[in-house]
Scaffold this motif. Structure first.
Motif, short mmCIF file in Angstrom:
data_model
loop_
_atom_site.label_atom_id
_atom_site.label_comp_id
_atom_site.label_asym_id
_atom_site.label_seq_id
_atom_site.Cartn_x
_atom_site.Cartn_y
_atom_site.Cartn_z
N HIS A 1 3.23 4.28 -4.32
CA HIS A 1 2.21 5.29 -4.93
C HIS A 1 2.90 5.83 -6.23
O HIS A 1 2.26 6.79 -6.63
N TYR B 1 -0.31 10.09 -8.93
CA TYR B 1 -0.59 9.18 -7.64
C TYR B 1 -1.48 8.11 -7.68
O TYR B 1 -2.24 8.08 -8.29
N TRP B 2 -0.82 6.97 -7.41
CA TRP B 2 -1.56 5.61 -7.64
C TRP B 2 -1.85 4.89 -6.30
O TRP B 2 -1.05 4.97 -5.54
N GLN B 3 -2.91 4.28 -6.18
CA GLN B 3 -3.30 3.37 -5.14
C GLN B 3 -3.00 2.06 -5.45
O GLN B 3 -3.32 1.40 -6.57
N THR B 4 -1.97 1.13 -4.61
CA THR B 4 -1.64 -0.08 -4.84
C THR B 4 -2.28 -0.92 -4.00
O THR B 4 -1.93 -0.69 -2.69
N ARG B 5 -3.04 -2.06 -4.53
CA ARG B 5 -3.77 -2.95 -3.53
C ARG B 5 -3.12 -4.50 -3.86
O ARG B 5 -3.12 -4.85 -4.96
N GLY C 1 0.79 -1.24 0.09
CA GLY C 1 0.00 0.06 0.01
C GLY C 1 0.75 1.39 0.11
O GLY C 1 0.24 2.54 -0.27
N GLN D 1 -3.12 -1.73 -9.51
CA GLN D 1 -3.01 -0.09 -9.15
C GLN D 1 -4.03 0.51 -9.97
O GLN D 1 -4.58 -0.02 -11.00
#
Length: 338
Positions: A153, A200-204, A150, A190
């Motif tokens: 980014h 800006y990236w959200q990584t899951r 998480g 992502q």
């Protein structure tokens, strides 16, 4: 810097693997780096990846396993063995160690393992099949890895089908099921989110995907099991060396105690090979594959637990067993085959 590139899938259709390469490796590999914003550079999280192979010989009354280190970069970490419960160990590959430059102490996924109990369901993880027992092990590592993932980014150029972390689970199933070997693969995805002019990236991290390597289907031969990370690692498997009468393996036939072991392996009846002779055979054969690379060899007995033949340089921590797990809890395992 955390860098990724993809390799070909293996012939057994294991998904593409990811490799971490250092700046020294750029002249040899095509790498795509995660860009770091200047204000974030001091806190940028870095993944150290482990590469190599695991060989498992399920012999009579014992499981013998070997893990061979095949580094993906200079000074990379080796595959590490973690005790995940009283009857299973896991060999960890991929992003099993993380570092924040501001903290000299690495975050290791093989440390402080605690098995998730059947009563501790985490709905947001979306585990299938009503918490099968192997997914309980998978959830433990999911919980440790998810907050680290998480923190990524920046856009990572990779396929969502590629595992960022992988473990080979070896041990004994509850009841009379017997020896088993599984591969658990962890993938991430992502999504770009709106920001004020900056990317800006959200990584899951997604729940693990399990593939059973042993036991085989009914009437299928009982052979050596081998798993590699990444899948594109070169070189024949030990099983292929035996079947092709590789001169390195043929040299072992000079010892009479290995003849019966090899006979069982060639006949697809590895489970009938004598335990003591099989251990010594693996002790003699694994160095032929490892060359100058480091390796470990261990055995697992259904009652005796883990014993080292060639131990790692570091001790392996034991997991805390879940005493509240009911014996009737659901399972991913195939039915016992007559």
């Amino acid at each position: 810097m955390f860098k990724l590139f993809t390799t070909r899938a293996s012939e057994r259709n294991v998904p593409l693997r990811l490799l971490c390469v250092s700046l020294f490796s750029l002249s040899f590999f095509l790498a795509v780096a995660i860009p770091a914003f200047p204000q974030d550079r001091e806190d940028e999280i870095v993944a150290n990846l482990a590469g190599g192979r695991v060989i498992v010989h399920v012999a009579k009354d014992v499981i013998i396993f070997a893990a061979i280190d095949q580094p993906v970069e200079p000074n990379s970490i080796p595959p590490r063995v973690a005790g995940v419960d009283s009857t299973h160990i896991a060999v960890l590959f991929g992003a099993s160690e993380w570092r924040v430059p501001a903290d000299p102490k690495p975050i290791r996924l093989d440390r402080s393992i605690q098995r998730v109990g059947a009563h501790e369901r985490r709905e947001d993880y979306g585990l299938e099949n009503a918490e099968p027992d192997l997914e309980l092990i998978g959830t433990t590592f999911l919980e440790k890895l998810r907050p680290l993932i998480g923190q990524l980014h920046h856009k990572v150029d990779f396929s969502p089908n590629d595992p960022i972390f992988e473990m080979v689970i070896i041990g004994y199933a509850p009841g009379d099921y017997g020896p088993e070997v599984w591969v658990a693969e962890y993938h991430m995805e992502q999504e770009e989110v709106a920001t004020r002019g900056e990317e800006y990236w959200q990584t899951r991290l997604l729940r693990p995907h399990f593939t059973q390597l042993y036991p085989p289907e009914k009437h299928a031969p009982r052979l050596l099991v081998e798993s590699r990370y990444p899948a594109g690692l070169k070189g024949p498997t030990l099983e292929e060396m035996i079947k092709s009468n590789d001169p390195r393996i043929a040299s072992l036939t000079k010892e009479a105690r290995f003849e019966k072991v090899l006979e069982n392996l060639r006949a697809g009846s590895a489970q009938k090979a004598a335990a003591a002779d099989s251990v010594e055979f693996m002790r003699a054969a694994v160095p032929l594959l490892a060359g100058n690379s480091s390796y470990v060899i261990g055995t697992l007995g259904e009652q005796g637990g883990l014993n080292w033949v060639v131990p790692p340089t570091e001790p392996v921590e034991k997991a805390q067993e879940d005493k509240n797990r009911p014996p009737e809890a659901p399972t991913l395992r195939r039915p016992i085959k007559p």
